[in-house]
Design an enzyme around this catalytic site. Structure first.
Site, PDB file in Angstrom:
ATOM      1  N   ALA A 297       0.859  -1.191   0.000  1.00 16.19           N
ATOM      2  CA  ALA A 297       0.000   0.000   0.000  1.00 16.19           C
ATOM      3  C   ALA A 297       0.888   1.232   0.000  1.00 16.19           C
ATOM      4  O   ALA A 297       2.107   1.133   0.198  1.00 16.19           O
ATOM      5  CB  ALA A 297      -0.888   0.012   1.235  1.00 16.19           C
ATOM      6  N   LYS A 298       0.318   2.362  -0.229  1.00 14.24           N
ATOM      7  CA  LYS A 298       1.063   3.613  -0.086  1.00 14.24           C
ATOM      8  C   LYS A 298       0.057   4.727   0.157  1.00 14.24           C
ATOM      9  O   LYS A 298      -1.090   4.652  -0.280  1.00 14.24           O
ATOM     10  CB  LYS A 298       1.843   3.920  -1.360  1.00 14.24           C
ATOM     11  N   GLY A 299       0.529   5.766   0.842  1.00 15.63           N
ATOM     12  CA  GLY A 299      -0.332   6.918   1.079  1.00 15.63           C
ATOM     13  C   GLY A 299       0.408   8.190   0.744  1.00 15.63           C
ATOM     14  O   GLY A 299       1.634   8.182   0.591  1.00 15.63           O
TER      15      GLY A 299
END
Ligand code: GLU
Length: 428
Positions: free
Chosen positions: A108-110
């Site tokens: 994931a990444k934000g």
């Protein structure tokens, strides 16, 4: 002469390599589509009251690419250049990175579009808390576990843990990694990515039978990753002839004294600007110096098909995520430059994040030597398997790393989906 760098879409770079590996694996169309697309894409909008009393709006993202191998894992980036396709690419790279190293996480990444250097600590805390509140149902130790990335660090991770804990009525350390030690962080996490990059660099040198002593290195970027990489390699006797950060670049053929530069950097508001003990060079020159090892440790897409031919280094170690765009791959390969891909080279960060998450989940605290030994072991094994597949299939280490990752994720995805016969994938 300076060449104009046309930025390539990082997500497209990811897809280009994915497709080469998927073709070699004969991956079915349905699973290909599934693995290319993120499982979830969340856009949040929130506002905070600034120190001057005015209200400002922010847009943030959290993209969960894949959870076939475990809870999704990946950092949060604070930068003005954050955009959806960048976060999508970074999220996918986290999936492949965890798979290559064999740690039980998805990807994931934000990101939040903001310039952290323009905000006070109070404002950064408000931004982090508002973002966390908006994503309180998404994050969780068994669901999605954030970490630092560009523009964020232990402070942000501590605020995130606190805000998440408030929302859930109990302290949940394992919801985030990269925290301060006093908030449940792990020894060695701050320097983990740079440490990992240095371990991988030494392995790459050994692979090419180059002695580390006096090997020349240029490092683009002097943030957390670049700084620690420089320090560890300096300590191993390599000659760091050039470094750069956003403010400029420096060169010294005899080698820059890295501990001295770090001291200067810390006293100079975390910048190498104005350093007088090395020669100032044009920032983009750092990429085309005649060095043994080039380490891009800044951002994606700095080596593209426009400037790839000018690279003189024998080895590129991708300390940043996506610093080489897919358009440059063939040129570098043709010119015999060994590129050690990001999803292997910078995996030390997420590996020690995994150790932190484990320690939190088990209420343990490991000693430094335990962390270093395990990190070294995992990265060495990963390096060996990537280079073994590269030799066996006659592909670049990057494509080999994608092959390993895709195979693992595809098998688990299909077991999860219970639709396709996973036995048809031959193991390498
Ligand atoms: N942001 C880092 C990376 O790109 C670390 C991610 C993590 O520790 O989860 O690998």
């Amino acid at each position: 002469m300076s060449v104009e760098i046309i930025k390539q879409d990082p997500f497209q770079s990811m897809i280009d390599r994915f497709n080469i590996a998927a073709d070699l694996l004969d991956l079915e169309e349905s699973i290909r589509e599934k693995l290319q697309r993120p499982e979830k894409q969340i856009v949040v909008n929130f506002s905070i009251v600034l120190d001057n009393g005015k209200r400002q709006n922010f847009e943030g993202y959290r993209i969960i690419h894949n959870t076939a191998l475990g809870p999704s894992k990946g950092g949060i980036r604070y930068d003005t250049g954050v955009h959806l396709n960048e976060v999508k690419a970074l999220a996918a790279w986290m999936t492949w990175k965890s798979a290559v190293t064999g740690i039980p996480f998805g990807g994931a990444k934000g990101g939040i579009i903001c310039d952290p250097s323009l905000h006070s600590k109070t404002e950064l805390e408000k931004i982090t808390r508002a973002y966390t509140k908006a994503l309180a149902d998404i994050f969780g130790p068994e669901k999605d576990v954030p970490a630092p990335d560009m523009g964020t660090g232990p402070d942000e991770m501590g605020w995130l843990m606190d805000e998440f804990s408030l929302a859930h009525g109990k302290t949940v350390h394992a919801v985030v990694t990269g925290k301060h030690l006093h908030s449940g962080g792990s020894l060695g996490r701050v320097e983990a990515t740079g440490k990992g990059v240095s371990i991988i660099t030494l392995l790459a040198l050994k692979h090419l039978k180059i002695r580390p002593y006096k090997t020349t290195v240029a490092i683009q970027g002097f943030g957390n990753v670049g700084l620690h990489t420089a320090l560890f390699l300096y300590q191993k006797g390599l000659t760091i002839v050039a470094v750069s950060d956003i403010s400029g670049a420096f060169y010294d053929a005899e080698g820059i004294n890295i501990p001295e530069l770090i001291l200067y950097y810390n006293l100079n508001n975390k910048s190498i600007k104005g350093y007088t003990k090395a020669t100032v060079i044009e920032p983009e020159k750092i990429l085309s110096l005649a060095v043994d090892v080039l380490i891009p440790a800044a951002k994606e897409d700095v080596i593209t098909k426009e400037n790839a031919a000018a690279i003189q280094a024998k080895i590129i170690i991708e300390a940043a995520n996506g610093p080489v765009s897919s358009g440059a791959d063939a040129i570098l390969h043709q010119n015999n430059v060994l590129v050690v891909p990001d999803i292997l080279a910078n995996a030390g960060g997420v590996t020690v994040s995994y150790f932190e998450w484990l320690q939190n989940s088990l209420s343990e605290s490991w000693r430094m030597h335990q962390i270093n030994t395990r990190l070294e072991h995992i990265l060495t094994k990963s390096f060996e398997s990537v280079f073994a597949v590269a030799a066996k299939r006659q592909v670049t280490p990057r494509i080999a790393a994608y092959i390993i990752a895709l195979q693992k994720v595809a098998i688990n995805q299909e077991v999860n989906d219970v639709t396709i016969d996973s036995s048809k994938y031959k193991l390498n």
